[in-house]
Write a protein that holds these residues in place. Sequence first.
Motif, PDB file in Angstrom:
ATOM      1  N   GLY A   1       0.759  -1.029   0.132  1.00  0.00           N
ATOM      2  CA  GLY A   1      -0.172   0.111  -0.062  1.00  0.00           C
ATOM      3  C   GLY A   1       0.846   1.032  -0.273  1.00  0.00           C
ATOM      4  O   GLY A   1       0.658   1.821  -0.997  1.00  0.00           O
ATOM      5  N   TYR A   2       2.043   1.452   0.698  1.00  0.00           N
ATOM      6  CA  TYR A   2       2.734   2.878   1.501  1.00  0.00           C
ATOM      7  C   TYR A   2       3.550   2.310  -0.552  1.00  0.00           C
ATOM      8  O   TYR A   2       3.891   4.036  -0.809  1.00  0.00           O
ATOM      9  CB  TYR A   2       3.859   2.447   2.038  1.00  0.00           C
ATOM     10  N   LEU A   3       4.116   1.690  -1.553  1.00  0.00           N
ATOM     11  CA  LEU A   3       4.836   1.668  -2.254  1.00  0.00           C
ATOM     12  C   LEU A   3       3.803   2.181  -3.253  1.00  0.00           C
ATOM     13  O   LEU A   3       4.289   2.770  -4.027  1.00  0.00           O
ATOM     14  CB  LEU A   3       5.498  -0.081  -2.964  1.00  0.00           C
ATOM     15  N   LYS A   4       2.540   2.114  -3.413  1.00  0.00           N
ATOM     16  CA  LYS A   4       1.875   2.511  -4.350  1.00  0.00           C
ATOM     17  C   LYS A   4       1.276   4.030  -3.931  1.00  0.00           C
ATOM     18  O   LYS A   4       1.170   4.354  -5.239  1.00  0.00           O
ATOM     19  CB  LYS A   4       0.688   1.757  -4.519  1.00  0.00           C
ATOM     20  N   GLN A   5       1.595   4.039  -2.830  1.00  0.00           N
ATOM     21  CA  GLN A   5       1.667   5.950  -2.807  1.00  0.00           C
ATOM     22  C   GLN A   5       2.223   6.595  -2.986  1.00  0.00           C
ATOM     23  O   GLN A   5       2.326   7.674  -3.772  1.00  0.00           O
ATOM     24  CB  GLN A   5       0.850   5.893  -0.913  1.00  0.00           C
ATOM     25  N   LEU A   6       3.418   5.738  -3.052  1.00  0.00           N
ATOM     26  CA  LEU A   6       5.108   6.400  -3.277  1.00  0.00           C
ATOM     27  C   LEU A   6       4.200   6.879  -4.742  1.00  0.00           C
ATOM     28  O   LEU A   6       4.870   7.895  -6.136  1.00  0.00           O
ATOM     29  CB  LEU A   6       5.967   5.642  -2.353  1.00  0.00           C
ATOM     30  N   ASN A   7       4.166   5.807  -5.252  1.00  0.00           N
ATOM     31  CA  ASN A   7       4.279   5.965  -6.845  1.00  0.00           C
ATOM     32  C   ASN A   7       3.536   7.202  -7.111  1.00  0.00           C
ATOM     33  O   ASN A   7       4.171   7.850  -8.486  1.00  0.00           O
ATOM     34  CB  ASN A   7       4.565   4.700  -7.521  1.00  0.00           C
ATOM     35  N   ALA A   8       2.470   6.584  -6.565  1.00  0.00           N
ATOM     36  CA  ALA A   8       1.015   7.640  -7.079  1.00  0.00           C
ATOM     37  C   ALA A   8       1.791   9.389  -7.246  1.00  0.00           C
ATOM     38  O   ALA A   8       1.385  10.146  -7.774  1.00  0.00           O
ATOM     39  CB  ALA A   8       0.030   7.538  -6.477  1.00  0.00           C
ATOM     40  N   ALA A   9       3.472   9.746  -6.153  1.00  0.00           N
ATOM     41  CA  ALA A   9       3.328  10.877  -5.851  1.00  0.00           C
ATOM     42  C   ALA A   9       4.761  11.389  -6.599  1.00  0.00           C
ATOM     43  O   ALA A   9       5.096  12.291  -6.808  1.00  0.00           O
ATOM     44  CB  ALA A   9       3.923  10.700  -4.357  1.00  0.00           C
ATOM     45  N   GLY A  10       4.563  10.135  -7.906  1.00  0.00           N
ATOM     46  CA  GLY A  10       6.270  10.433  -8.880  1.00  0.00           C
ATOM     47  C   GLY A  10       6.523   9.453  -8.560  1.00  0.00           C
ATOM     48  O   GLY A  10       7.992   9.571  -9.516  1.00  0.00           O
ATOM     49  N   THR A  11       7.136   8.815  -8.153  1.00  0.00           N
ATOM     50  CA  THR A  11       8.254   7.240  -7.752  1.00  0.00           C
ATOM     51  C   THR A  11       8.423   6.418  -8.781  1.00  0.00           C
ATOM     52  O   THR A  11       7.201   5.699  -8.532  1.00  0.00           O
ATOM     53  CB  THR A  11       8.502   6.882  -6.497  1.00  0.00           C
ATOM     54  N   THR A  12       8.936   6.029  -9.487  1.00  0.00           N
ATOM     55  CA  THR A  12       9.725   5.030 -10.671  1.00  0.00           C
ATOM     56  C   THR A  12       9.977   3.908  -9.769  1.00  0.00           C
ATOM     57  O   THR A  12      10.528   3.930  -9.201  1.00  0.00           O
ATOM     58  CB  THR A  12      10.290   5.008 -11.467  1.00  0.00           C
ATOM     59  N   LEU A  13       8.877   2.527  -9.635  1.00  0.00           N
ATOM     60  CA  LEU A  13       9.341   1.425  -8.847  1.00  0.00           C
ATOM     61  C   LEU A  13      10.190   0.800  -9.773  1.00  0.00           C
ATOM     62  O   LEU A  13       9.582   0.542 -10.707  1.00  0.00           O
ATOM     63  CB  LEU A  13       8.226   1.365  -8.035  1.00  0.00           C
ATOM     64  N   LEU A  14      11.256  -0.359  -9.360  1.00  0.00           N
ATOM     65  CA  LEU A  14      11.425  -1.160  -9.799  1.00  0.00           C
ATOM     66  C   LEU A  14      11.629  -2.637  -8.968  1.00  0.00           C
ATOM     67  O   LEU A  14      12.594  -1.918  -8.120  1.00  0.00           O
ATOM     68  CB  LEU A  14      13.006  -0.890 -10.573  1.00  0.00           C
TER      69      LEU A  14
END
Lengths: 249, 427
Positions: free
Chosen positions: A179-192
């Motif tokens: 859930g937190y990683l999705k929030q982070l991504n929504a704020a603009g962070t690209t996840l690998l």
Amino acid sequence: MSNTAICIRSLSFSYEAQSLPIFKELDLDISAGRRFGLFGPNGAGKTTLINCMTGLLQPQDGTVELMGRQLRTHDTSIRSVFGFVPQDFSFYHELSPMENLAFFGAWYGMQPKKIRERSKALLDVLGLADVANRQVGQFSGGMKRRVNLAIGVLHEPAILFLDEPTVGVDVQTRHAMIGYLKQLNAAGTTLLYTSHQLKEAEQLCNEMALFDHGRIIARGTLEQLLTENGATDLEALFIQLTGHDYRDG
Amino acid sequence: MFFRLRATMLKDLRILTRDRVGLTIMFVMPIVLAIVITAVQNSTFELVNDNKIPLLLCNRDTGDAARQLESAFQKLGLFAVKKADASLSDAGIASRMQEKDALVAIVIPRGYGSSVEARSAVVASQALASFGAGGDSTKKTVPAIENILLFYHPVLQQSFRASVQGALKSAMQLVESRSLLQSIYASLNEKAMPAAFEQQIVMNQSGITEIPVSRNGNRNIPNASQHNVPAWTIFAMFFIVISLGSSVVREKQNGSFLRLKTLPTSYLVALASKQLTYLAVTLLQTAVIFSIGVWLFPRMGLPALNLPSDGWGLLVVTLVCGWCAVSYAICIGVFADTQEQANGFGAVSIVLLAAIGGILVPSFAMPASFQGVIKVSPLHWCLEAFYGLFLEGGKLKDVMLNILPLLGITLLVQALTLYRLKRKNLI
């Protein structure tokens, strides 16, 4: 700002002791804002690729660009572009979460006030506020995983590399972290993200690639990959494309 | 950069203060060593000067010379003489010594006195003939004197036996000289020599004044604390290899090192932090151990440590020694792959360097073949620099020749560390 977060061109890497390269002339582009999953069997070269992207390993040939800037061994400033959450616990067990964050924040080049604010916010979000001043060595595996994640995202990186970030955690912690990683991504962070938890990957990733024998053998969204290969889920697709043999060697 | 360094030092300091075993090794162990070794050496010193060595004396002779020798032993002040019965056999003496009744036994053999007197008579007669004052000029064989038997317990070290032999020989010399003088006097004057006159001739009239050679004219005789406290402080400084070497390996082994390598800060900051933090630790170790030497030792009945007059010189020497110790520990940590390697090699190498560096045995007492090797040990140069200040009363300029090789070794060790980090692509 470039629309491509990660741009890899003709990347080749082999370990000194091995005659065969881990990968050769690999190309990979990952758009900014994606939650990109990189999956493959043991020994496929996922961790080696991440290590090349984070500067931990020096490729023999090719280039890695992060947010439009080329990664070079002695250019340390580019390292503030990304965060890294390794599979191993990468912090000091003798220190508390606050003390760890204070130290790593300084190494990210953050200002003391910003470190304090971000640390407090992160520990709140990740449910560690109550134990902010206890030594991490006394924590459960799930709490340590959250500390590991907090350090990786402290400086609000543009790209976050996650190497099996949820190994050994319970369902609650996994849900909270995803859930937190999705929030982070929504704020603009690209996840690998790499993991062997394929159900978790289905929940998190909006684009994925299967990586085997040093090359990408399939890439797309989950729906695209399942449709193209006639598989029912990611695990079935994984077995279909990489086989049933052990890959320990 | 200063903020990063400060944060790293704070991190190192926190980890250090939470490492109870490391703190014990760094502070408690050297303090205990300094106290124990000083106490042992001080008691050895007192054994020679104040306490007396138990000596079993078996006089099997009845002559005057034997009685005089017995009396001379008593007057030497070195021995606590226990008289054994004249009939006690050699086996009986050995048996009493095995029971640790005495560590040394002396047997004056039957016929000793008469052999001394016979020899004196012949030598006196020949001497008078050579002076042209009568006597017998015919060449007579000078009779030998019966040997005194010295039994010693095997635990008695060679250096200690040498001291005992030296004392015995001086007593025997006194008896033989007295006998010779009496013979000559009696031959010339046909009467016995007056006792007072004999005393004037035979007894030492000149004393010995000890003058320690110092650069500042200080004539205080160095005590066991002056020798031991600086030596074991240096040992303590270098023994931080256990804590610091392990800390470097631990950081490499756990994931934190992996993350550090991905952060926008050079690992040189981590190295600088460790150097500064642990340099402060070595200064603190020195302050604690020296304070104990100055204030606690006298309360424990040990001689007080006298600090050198050149305070700045002491600070510089301590800093240079500490920097060398810290550099060595980091180098061991950087080269070692496991904590076991760092601890094992670190500890053994420090004991070896201490041994060849003069901490355990004085450098001057080492065999000639070792004299070149001594200079390889950084502990030797540290010790020489501290002794220059503590024992010779020197100033900083007087110990520069010890500091320069130490700085050379430190820079070499730093270069090795950087080379290794470069090879591992860490800097």
